[in-house]
Design an enzyme around this catalytic site. Sequence first.
Site, PDB file in Angstrom:
ATOM      1  N   ARG A 160      34.632  21.747  10.269  1.00  0.00           N
ATOM      2  CA  ARG A 160      33.301  21.183  10.058  1.00  0.00           C
ATOM      3  C   ARG A 160      33.396  20.160   8.934  1.00  0.00           C
ATOM      4  NH1 ARG A 160      28.099  24.290   7.329  1.00  0.00           N
ATOM      5  NH2 ARG A 160      28.904  23.334   5.440  1.00  0.00           N
TER       6      ARG A 160
ATOM      7  N   TYR B  78      23.968  18.937   0.942  1.00  0.00           N
ATOM      8  CA  TYR B  78      24.369  20.259   1.433  1.00  0.00           C
ATOM      9  C   TYR B  78      25.834  20.241   1.925  1.00  0.00           C
ATOM     10  CZ  TYR B  78      25.393  23.850   4.731  1.00  0.00           C
ATOM     11  OH  TYR B  78      26.046  24.871   5.375  1.00  0.00           O
TER      12      TYR B  78
ATOM     13  N   GLU C   6      32.556  30.924  12.594  1.00  0.00           N
ATOM     14  CA  GLU C   6      32.577  30.228  11.300  1.00  0.00           C
ATOM     15  C   GLU C   6      33.300  31.092  10.270  1.00  0.00           C
ATOM     16  OE1 GLU C   6      28.730  29.803   9.458  1.00  0.00           O
ATOM     17  OE2 GLU C   6      29.446  28.222   8.100  1.00  0.00           O
TER      18      GLU C   6
ATOM     19  N   TRP D  39      15.414  22.537   3.418  1.00  0.00           N
ATOM     20  CA  TRP D  39      16.749  22.422   2.810  1.00  0.00           C
ATOM     21  C   TRP D  39      17.813  22.711   3.850  1.00  0.00           C
ATOM     22  CZ3 TRP D  39      20.834  25.894   1.897  1.00  0.00           C
ATOM     23  CH2 TRP D  39      21.875  25.356   1.107  1.00  0.00           C
TER      24      TRP D  39
ATOM     25  N   ASP E  12      27.000  20.133  10.397  1.00  0.00           N
ATOM     26  CA  ASP E  12      25.767  20.911  10.206  1.00  0.00           C
ATOM     27  C   ASP E  12      24.679  19.998   9.630  1.00  0.00           C
ATOM     28  OD1 ASP E  12      23.822  22.787   9.602  1.00  0.00           O
ATOM     29  OD2 ASP E  12      25.184  24.168   8.566  1.00  0.00           O
TER      30      ASP E  12
ATOM     31  N   HIS F 119      21.663  21.100   9.046  1.00  0.00           N
ATOM     32  CA  HIS F 119      20.918  22.043   8.198  1.00  0.00           C
ATOM     33  C   HIS F 119      19.403  21.860   8.245  1.00  0.00           C
ATOM     34  CE1 HIS F 119      20.903  25.189   5.105  1.00  0.00           C
ATOM     35  NE2 HIS F 119      22.175  25.372   5.454  1.00  0.00           N
TER      36      HIS F 119
ATOM     37  N   GLU G 138      25.023  21.287  14.415  1.00  0.00           N
ATOM     38  CA  GLU G 138      24.363  22.562  14.123  1.00  0.00           C
ATOM     39  C   GLU G 138      23.003  22.333  13.476  1.00  0.00           C
ATOM     40  OE1 GLU G 138      26.980  24.898  11.770  1.00  0.00           O
ATOM     41  OE2 GLU G 138      25.338  25.976  10.813  1.00  0.00           O
TER      42      GLU G 138
ATOM     43  N   GLU H 238      21.582  30.677  12.976  1.00  0.00           N
ATOM     44  CA  GLU H 238      21.996  31.446  11.795  1.00  0.00           C
ATOM     45  C   GLU H 238      20.816  32.084  11.072  1.00  0.00           C
ATOM     46  OE1 GLU H 238      23.927  28.187   9.545  1.00  0.00           O
ATOM     47  OE2 GLU H 238      22.341  28.444   8.076  1.00  0.00           O
TER      48      GLU H 238
HETATM   49  C1  GCO Z   1      26.376  27.656   7.448  1.00  0.00           C
HETATM   50  C2  GCO Z   1      25.103  27.787   6.709  1.00  0.00           C
HETATM   51  C3  GCO Z   1      25.254  28.164   5.278  1.00  0.00           C
HETATM   52  C4  GCO Z   1      23.922  28.540   4.697  1.00  0.00           C
HETATM   53  C5  GCO Z   1      24.069  29.643   3.741  1.00  0.00           C
HETATM   54  C6  GCO Z   1      22.760  30.048   3.168  1.00  0.00           C
HETATM   55  O1  GCO Z   1      26.403  26.902   8.387  1.00  0.00           O
HETATM   56  O2  GCO Z   1      27.298  28.352   7.084  1.00  0.00           O
HETATM   57  O3  GCO Z   1      24.255  26.733   6.962  1.00  0.00           O
HETATM   58  O4  GCO Z   1      25.902  27.177   4.549  1.00  0.00           O
HETATM   59  O5  GCO Z   1      23.316  27.457   4.110  1.00  0.00           O
HETATM   60  O6  GCO Z   1      24.601  30.739   4.412  1.00  0.00           O
HETATM   61  O7  GCO Z   1      22.931  31.156   2.419  1.00  0.00           O
HETATM   62 MG    MG Z   2      24.590  26.203   9.028  1.00  0.00          MG
END
Ligand code: GCO
Ligand code: MG
Length: 398
Positions: free
Chosen positions: A142, A154, A335, A398, A206, A208, A232, A258
């Site tokens: 990733r 992020y 993951e 976020w 991701d 997010h 993602e 998730e």
């Molecule tokens: C991922 C997730 C994590 C989350 C985290 C929050 O793809 O692994 O987005 O990075 O942000 O688990 O606690």
């Molecule tokens: Mg994620």
Amino acid sequence: MVADVKIADIRAARHDRLTLITIATDEGVDGEIFVSGPGVDVTPQLLGPAKDLLVGRDPLDIGAIWHTFRERARMFDPTVQGYVDVALWDIAGKAVGRPVYQLLGGAARDGVTIYGHASGADIAETVADAARFLQSGYRAVRVQAKVPGLESTYGLRAGTGLTYEPAGGDLPADEVWDTEAYLDFVPKLVAAVRDELGYGFHLLHDAHHRLTPLEAGRLGKALEPYRMFWIEDATPAEDQAAFRLIRQHTVTPLAVGEVFNTIWDCQQLISERLIDYIRTAVPHAGGITHTRRIFDLADLYGVRTGSHGPGDVSPIGIAAALHLDVSIANFGIQEYMSHLEPANEVFTPGYRYADGMLHLSDEPGIGVRFDKQAAKRYPYQRRYLPVNRLRDGSMHNW
Ligand code: GCO
Ligand code: MG
């Protein structure tokens, strides 16, 4: 050994930023699971009603116990059910002297292919980081990078290991977000990764939960030439119907889940084939019992699995996911963010990395050993994930 075991107690103890839940039996076979999540303390919820529901019951009655908790779901943090379930599978495996995956039908593959988290302060650094994963045998990576003009983004790792930790301060920190800058940048990042490292590995990204459906469609379309394994959480996951719009605009594969706790959270996404990968995490989505139902539903619709495996899911939670991954028909990818030190001092994980995959040991139960003495050196620390604000101060996902 198995006859007449009863649950004797349920205990919770806080370590570092996690809570360890132990389901103890009168035969001395205990099941263990860590409750993850920065700032989450489930102790009061658990020790009250959960104890009433569990003590005196046969721990191998996993399905019936799952339903007992489900009927009372409003009393609990929804994830409590998942934690109890994993601890019961741990007991079940230990009681019959078998690793849990053998109770789930046995191994359907040699190991569990994982993806690692590459990141960097700019494109060159991110490409070099992704190359490092490939050199250590990873077949899937990733990529996340700092968006130019933003102070932080992020997914960026601090330090030099292969692990990163998104939770920081003891209260949520403010981060600034700019969607246009992001949408301008990500195709350049992905193009550079493919130009430099080629197409011989799976490439993931991701978003997010930050985009609108049309923005996600634009991003998906822009990334089509680079043959992504997935994008993602393109849009906030709760709005299942939004994925119809994304699908109308791009053939880049989509992954989501998730943040889901139940099969009903993903019902429409799966049954309308709006996603390609379902990312529910065993401890958060009703444990092994319920996550297996989600994955079976997904299988009917050609949706594969891609379980969430961040550092804030403990090695026990990761191992629980691996038992399921190795035994199901429609496994896609897992993951693996790996864990920050001192996790290795406290856990003996019962799985090992080789050749881009994780391999479970044949230890009975979930197979993770946890050193309670070592854990005492790491008292509980509160850590929260950040929040996002747009440039004008508006709150944003976020
Ligand atoms: C991922 C997730 C994590 C989350 C985290 C929050 O793809 O692994 O987005 O990075 O942000 O688990 O606690
Ligand atoms: Mg994620």
